[in-house]
Enzyme design. Structure first.
Site, PDB file in Angstrom:
ATOM      1  N   GLU A  46       0.803  -1.216   0.000  1.00 44.27           N
ATOM      2  CA  GLU A  46       0.000   0.000   0.000  1.00 44.27           C
ATOM      3  C   GLU A  46       0.850   1.287   0.000  1.00 44.27           C
ATOM      4  OE1 GLU A  46      -0.823   2.041   2.867  1.00 44.27           O
ATOM      5  OE2 GLU A  46      -2.310   3.196   1.741  1.00 44.27           O
ATOM      6  N   ASP A  56       0.183  -9.581   3.757  1.00 45.87           N
ATOM      7  CA  ASP A  56      -1.063  -9.228   4.459  1.00 45.87           C
ATOM      8  C   ASP A  56      -2.302  -9.309   3.566  1.00 45.87           C
ATOM      9  OD1 ASP A  56       0.606  -8.734   6.550  1.00 45.87           O
ATOM     10  OD2 ASP A  56       0.098  -6.630   6.820  1.00 45.87           O
ATOM     11  N   GLY A  83      -0.156  -9.362  10.199  1.00 43.73           N
ATOM     12  CA  GLY A  83      -1.454  -8.798   9.818  1.00 43.73           C
ATOM     13  C   GLY A  83      -1.619  -7.518  10.597  1.00 43.73           C
ATOM     14  N   GLU A  93      -1.270  -9.845  14.630  1.00 44.41           N
ATOM     15  CA  GLU A  93      -0.483  -8.891  15.439  1.00 44.41           C
ATOM     16  C   GLU A  93      -1.237  -7.578  15.694  1.00 44.41           C
ATOM     17  OE1 GLU A  93       2.988  -7.790  13.116  1.00 44.41           O
ATOM     18  OE2 GLU A  93       1.746  -7.221  11.416  1.00 44.41           O
ATOM     19  N   GLN A  96       7.129 -15.897   8.397  1.00 44.36           N
ATOM     20  CA  GLN A  96       6.064 -15.907   7.386  1.00 44.36           C
ATOM     21  C   GLN A  96       6.456 -15.161   6.114  1.00 44.36           C
ATOM     22  OE1 GLN A  96       2.156 -14.990   9.845  1.00 44.36           O
ATOM     23  NE2 GLN A  96       3.989 -14.349  10.914  1.00 44.36           N
TER      24      GLN A  96
HETATM   25  O1  F6P Z   1       3.155  -5.189   5.739  1.00 43.67           O
HETATM   26  C1  F6P Z   1       3.580  -6.482   5.885  1.00 43.67           C
HETATM   27  C2  F6P Z   1       4.119  -6.710   7.258  1.00 43.67           C
HETATM   28  O2  F6P Z   1       4.625  -8.013   7.265  1.00 43.67           O
HETATM   29  C3  F6P Z   1       3.129  -6.465   8.399  1.00 43.67           C
HETATM   30  O3  F6P Z   1       2.272  -7.546   8.637  1.00 43.67           O
HETATM   31  C4  F6P Z   1       4.031  -6.180   9.555  1.00 43.67           C
HETATM   32  O4  F6P Z   1       3.415  -5.395  10.542  1.00 43.67           O
HETATM   33  C5  F6P Z   1       5.145  -5.426   8.909  1.00 43.67           C
HETATM   34  O5  F6P Z   1       5.216  -5.838   7.571  1.00 43.67           O
HETATM   35  C6  F6P Z   1       6.484  -5.651   9.597  1.00 43.67           C
HETATM   36  O6  F6P Z   1       7.433  -4.882   8.951  1.00 43.67           O
HETATM   37  P1  F6P Z   1       8.971  -4.825   9.340  1.00 43.67           P
HETATM   38  O7  F6P Z   1       9.596  -6.097   8.860  1.00 43.67           O
HETATM   39  O8  F6P Z   1       9.485  -3.641   8.613  1.00 43.67           O
HETATM   40  O9  F6P Z   1       9.046  -4.707  10.830  1.00 43.67           O
END
Ligand code: F6P
Length: 340
Positions: free
Chosen positions: A102, A126, A169, A220, A272
């Site tokens: 997004e 997500d 998520g 989460e 994941q």
């Molecule tokens: O947007 C995908 C995602 O995996 C989210 O589910 C999660 O909150 C975020 O990225 C985590 O991002 P980072 O690896 O930058 O902490």
């Protein structure tokens, strides 16, 4: 013609398959050249690019991560529009394929509105990008979460414990919903639908009283009814967003004290997002890649490739980025028949 490809935002399985698909079709059908823009919009803002010949993408469809690297940089906060134009000009890049979620696609939309030749490709585990049925990476994340639930269930049953499995998520619960159904969880807790701790304990007790080891899947971004913000204990990421995580650990002792069943929490986190994509994600990502180069050749600036049914099509980035695709109430209610 030279086309720049970048991967931006959180990584996910299938990014390399998109790059491979675009480069193979671009080389074979259109005879265009490619530049790999390193670390997403960071590389665009700094003009950090490498040649991306066909031989560089050999055998990449099953390789996790991204050969180009990624970051959560906003190009408008690193030099702005004039700098973007200058970097594209200096590196002789005529158009950009921006692969991301997004945030990435919103920046791509803004660039397209500002006259930059850009098309988007939707990615994120997500699955929260609108105007497409699926983003690649999601199927792999659900498969990993489901396998983890299967494994946690056997140890939970041996010890007569309750397991709380925290999945990713941030704003939406597509992973929690799907992995919960596939793994036979006794409840799936989604950011879209806050529920009370008492309701969670009703489901746990119901499963326990049938002699089962209760399994609760929680996204989460889930907030128990009455809790204001999401759960986090890790401060801010580089992009100024809170680093989520910890709702499972928060819920476990409460469930244990209220139900009397020993309860453990496991956070799956970045497991994941890493490793090889599923066959389904490899196919979707490859199709997105070949469709993205078609979109560039058709000059569909400000559009994104998308999946509708079995068909790959293009949609306006405005429709993809105006609002997140959340889980509809009916789907969660449908899964709710299986809770407890
Ligand atoms: O947007 C995908 C995602 O995996 C989210 O589910 C999660 O909150 C975020 O990225 C985590 O991002 P980072 O690896 O930058 O902490």
């Amino acid at each position: 013609m030279k086309i720049g490809i970048l991967t931006s935002g959180g990584d996910c399985p299938g990014l390399n398959a998109v790059i491979r698909g675009a480069v193979i079709k671009g080389d074979q059908i259109y005879g265009v050249k490619f530049a790999g823009i390193l670390d997403g919009y960071r590389g665009l803002a700094e003009g950090d690019m490498i040649p991306l010949p066909r031989k560089r993408v050999r055998g990449l469809s099953f390789v996790g991560g991204t050969i180009l690297g990624t970051s959560r940089t906003n190009p408008y906060e690193r030099g702005g529009l004039e700098n973007i134009k200058e970097q594209l000009h200096d590196n002789e890049v005529d158009a950009i394929i921006a692969i991301g979620g997004e945030g990435t696609l919103s920046a791509a939309k803004r660039m397209a509105d500002d006259g930059i030749h850009v098309v988007g490709v939707p990615k994120t585990i997500d699955n929260d990008v609108s105007a497409t049925d699926y983003t690649f990476g999601f199927d792999t994340a659900v498969a990993i979460a489901t396998e983890s639930i299967d494994r946690l269930r056997t140890t939970a049953e041996s010890h007569h414990r309750c397991m709380v499995v925290e999945v990713m998520g941030r704003h939406v619960g597509w992973i929690a919903l799907n992995a919960g159904i596939a793994g036979g969880a006794h409840a799936s807790l989604l950011p879209e639908f806050p529920v009370s701790i008492d309701q969670i304990c009703v489901w746990v007790n119901k499963a326990k009283n049938r002699g089962r080891a209760p399994v609760i899947v929680v996204a989460e971004g889930f907030k128990p009814l009455g809790q204001e913000g999401e759960t986090t204990s890790r401060g801010m990421g580089n992009d100024g967003r809170m680093r989520l995580g910890g709702i499972g650990e928060q819920l476990a002792p409460i469930i244990e004290s209220k139900t009397g069943i020993e309860t453990r929490a496991v956070q799956l986190g970045h497991l994941q997002r890493g490793g090889v994509p599923t066959a389904r994600d490899r196919v979707l990502a490859t199709r997105y890649g070949t469709a993205a180069i078609d979109a560039v050749m058709e000059e569909k600036w400000g559009h994104m490739v998308a999946l509708h049914g079995e068909e790959i099509t293009t949609v306006d980035l405005h429709d993809a980025t105006t609002e997140l695709k959340s889980v509809p109430r009916e789907l969660w209610d449908e899964a709710g028949i299986l809770f407890g």
